[in-house]
Design a protein around this motif. Structure first.
Motif, PDB file in Angstrom:
ATOM      1  N   ARG A   1      19.416 -21.883  65.324  1.00  0.00           N
ATOM      2  CA  ARG A   1      19.285 -20.362  65.007  1.00  0.00           C
ATOM      3  C   ARG A   1      17.506 -19.700  65.127  1.00  0.00           C
ATOM      4  NH1 ARG A   1      15.652 -25.176  60.991  1.00  0.00           N
ATOM      5  NH2 ARG A   1      13.642 -25.059  62.596  1.00  0.00           N
ATOM      6  N   GLN A   2      17.753 -18.220  64.171  1.00  0.00           N
ATOM      7  CA  GLN A   2      16.492 -17.794  65.297  1.00  0.00           C
ATOM      8  C   GLN A   2      16.542 -16.511  63.623  1.00  0.00           C
ATOM      9  OE1 GLN A   2      17.937 -14.942  68.030  1.00  0.00           O
ATOM     10  NE2 GLN A   2      16.176 -14.225  68.308  1.00  0.00           N
ATOM     11  N   ALA A   3      14.761 -16.689  63.363  1.00  0.00           N
ATOM     12  CA  ALA A   3      14.578 -16.193  62.437  1.00  0.00           C
ATOM     13  C   ALA A   3      13.641 -15.236  62.664  1.00  0.00           C
ATOM     14  CB  ALA A   3      13.011 -17.326  62.431  1.00  0.00           C
ATOM     15  N   PRO A   4      13.223 -13.854  62.444  1.00  0.00           N
ATOM     16  CA  PRO A   4      13.230 -12.884  62.210  1.00  0.00           C
ATOM     17  C   PRO A   4      11.655 -12.918  63.173  1.00  0.00           C
ATOM     18  CG  PRO A   4      13.722 -12.966  60.714  1.00  0.00           C
ATOM     19  CD  PRO A   4      13.882 -14.343  60.508  1.00  0.00           C
ATOM     20  N   GLY A   5      11.621 -11.953  64.593  1.00  0.00           N
ATOM     21  CA  GLY A   5      10.735 -11.840  65.445  1.00  0.00           C
ATOM     22  C   GLY A   5      10.051 -13.134  66.779  1.00  0.00           C
ATOM     23  N   LYS A   6      11.256 -14.805  66.270  1.00  0.00           N
ATOM     24  CA  LYS A   6      11.368 -15.817  66.837  1.00  0.00           C
ATOM     25  C   LYS A   6      12.175 -15.989  67.765  1.00  0.00           C
ATOM     26  CE  LYS A   6       8.952 -18.320  63.331  1.00  0.00           C
ATOM     27  NZ  LYS A   6       8.714 -19.640  62.952  1.00  0.00           N
ATOM     28  N   GLU A   7      11.967 -16.531  69.098  1.00  0.00           N
ATOM     29  CA  GLU A   7      13.330 -16.835  69.996  1.00  0.00           C
ATOM     30  C   GLU A   7      14.108 -17.850  69.637  1.00  0.00           C
ATOM     31  OE1 GLU A   7      12.101 -18.293  73.228  1.00  0.00           O
ATOM     32  OE2 GLU A   7      13.206 -18.181  74.352  1.00  0.00           O
ATOM     33  N   ARG A   8      15.715 -17.937  69.031  1.00  0.00           N
ATOM     34  CA  ARG A   8      16.703 -18.937  69.089  1.00  0.00           C
ATOM     35  C   ARG A   8      15.829 -19.900  69.583  1.00  0.00           C
ATOM     36  NH1 ARG A   8      22.648 -15.900  70.075  1.00  0.00           N
ATOM     37  NH2 ARG A   8      21.838 -14.626  68.894  1.00  0.00           N
ATOM     38  N   GLU A   9      16.020 -21.055  68.525  1.00  0.00           N
ATOM     39  CA  GLU A   9      15.897 -22.319  68.590  1.00  0.00           C
ATOM     40  C   GLU A   9      17.238 -22.720  69.073  1.00  0.00           C
ATOM     41  OE1 GLU A   9      12.731 -23.652  66.763  1.00  0.00           O
ATOM     42  OE2 GLU A   9      14.036 -23.237  64.716  1.00  0.00           O
ATOM     43  N   PHE A  10      17.269 -24.412  69.617  1.00  0.00           N
ATOM     44  CA  PHE A  10      18.322 -25.477  69.283  1.00  0.00           C
ATOM     45  C   PHE A  10      18.041 -26.154  67.942  1.00  0.00           C
ATOM     46  CE2 PHE A  10      20.621 -28.402  70.716  1.00  0.00           C
ATOM     47  CZ  PHE A  10      20.492 -29.371  70.387  1.00  0.00           C
ATOM     48  N   VAL A  11      19.237 -26.570  67.050  1.00  0.00           N
ATOM     49  CA  VAL A  11      18.588 -27.097  66.266  1.00  0.00           C
ATOM     50  C   VAL A  11      19.477 -28.571  66.549  1.00  0.00           C
ATOM     51  CG1 VAL A  11      20.019 -26.981  64.060  1.00  0.00           C
ATOM     52  CG2 VAL A  11      18.737 -24.862  64.622  1.00  0.00           C
ATOM     53  N   GLY A  12      21.444 -28.833  66.686  1.00  0.00           N
ATOM     54  CA  GLY A  12      21.577 -29.681  67.027  1.00  0.00           C
ATOM     55  C   GLY A  12      23.186 -29.621  67.395  1.00  0.00           C
ATOM     56  N   GLY A  13      22.870 -31.048  68.446  1.00  0.00           N
ATOM     57  CA  GLY A  13      24.272 -30.196  69.591  1.00  0.00           C
ATOM     58  C   GLY A  13      25.264 -31.917  69.342  1.00  0.00           C
TER      59      GLY A  13
END
Length: 122
Positions: A38-50
Motif C-alpha cells: 500500500r502507498q499513502a500520499p507522500g509515503k513510500e510503498r509498504e508491504f502489507v501481507g504476502g
C-alpha cells in the motif's frame, strides 16, 4: 502479457471491513508468491501481507491480527480480508507477484496491478 487486476476497494468507517481481490493472468499461478502493498500520499510503498507458493503467509506488524491474505489457485486470485480498519489504513493498495517466495522489499516484485483506493473514515 501479465495482468493483475485489483478490485474491492472503497470507503468504509473505522472498525469496518473490506475484502480486496486480485485476479492474475499468470501461467503457473501456483508457482508465484503474491502480496499486497500500500502507498499513502507522500509515503513510500509498504508491504502489507504476502503468501508464498507454498501458502506460507507474512504480515506487516501494523496489520497482524486484522488482515488475512489468502489465495485460490483454481481462480488465479489472491485476496486480502481487512477487518477492524483504521484511518491509518487509508492508501492505494497494490497487488504484486514474483516467483515462489515473499520478499518485503517492493523493488523485487516483478508484476503489479494498477491499485485500488481504500479510504477509512474516522
Amino acid at each position: 502479457q501479465v495482468h493483475l487486476v485489483e478490485s474491492g476497494g472503497g470507503l468504509v468507517q473505522a472498525g469496518g471491513s473490506l475484502r480486496l481481490s486480485c485476479a492474475a493472468s499468470l501461467r503457473s499461478f501456483n508457482n508465484y508468491a503474491l502480496a499486497w502493498f500500500r502507498q499513502a500520499p507522500g509515503k513510500e510503498r509498504e508491504f502489507v501481507g504476502g503468501i508464498s507458493w507454498r501458502d506460507r503467509t507474512y504480515y506487516a506488524d501494523s496489520v497482524k491480527g486484522r488482515f488475512t491474505i489468502s489465495r485460490d489457485n483454481a481462480k488465479n486470485t489472491v485476496y486480502l480480508q481487512m477487518n477492524s480498519l483504521k484511518p491509518q489504513d487509508t492508501a492505494v493498495y497494490y497487488c504484486a507477484a514474483r516467483s515462489y517466495n515473499v520478499d518485503y522489499d517492493y523493488h523485487s516484485w516483478n508484476y503489479w496491478g494498477q491499485g485500488t483506493q481504500v479510504t477509512v473514515s474516522s
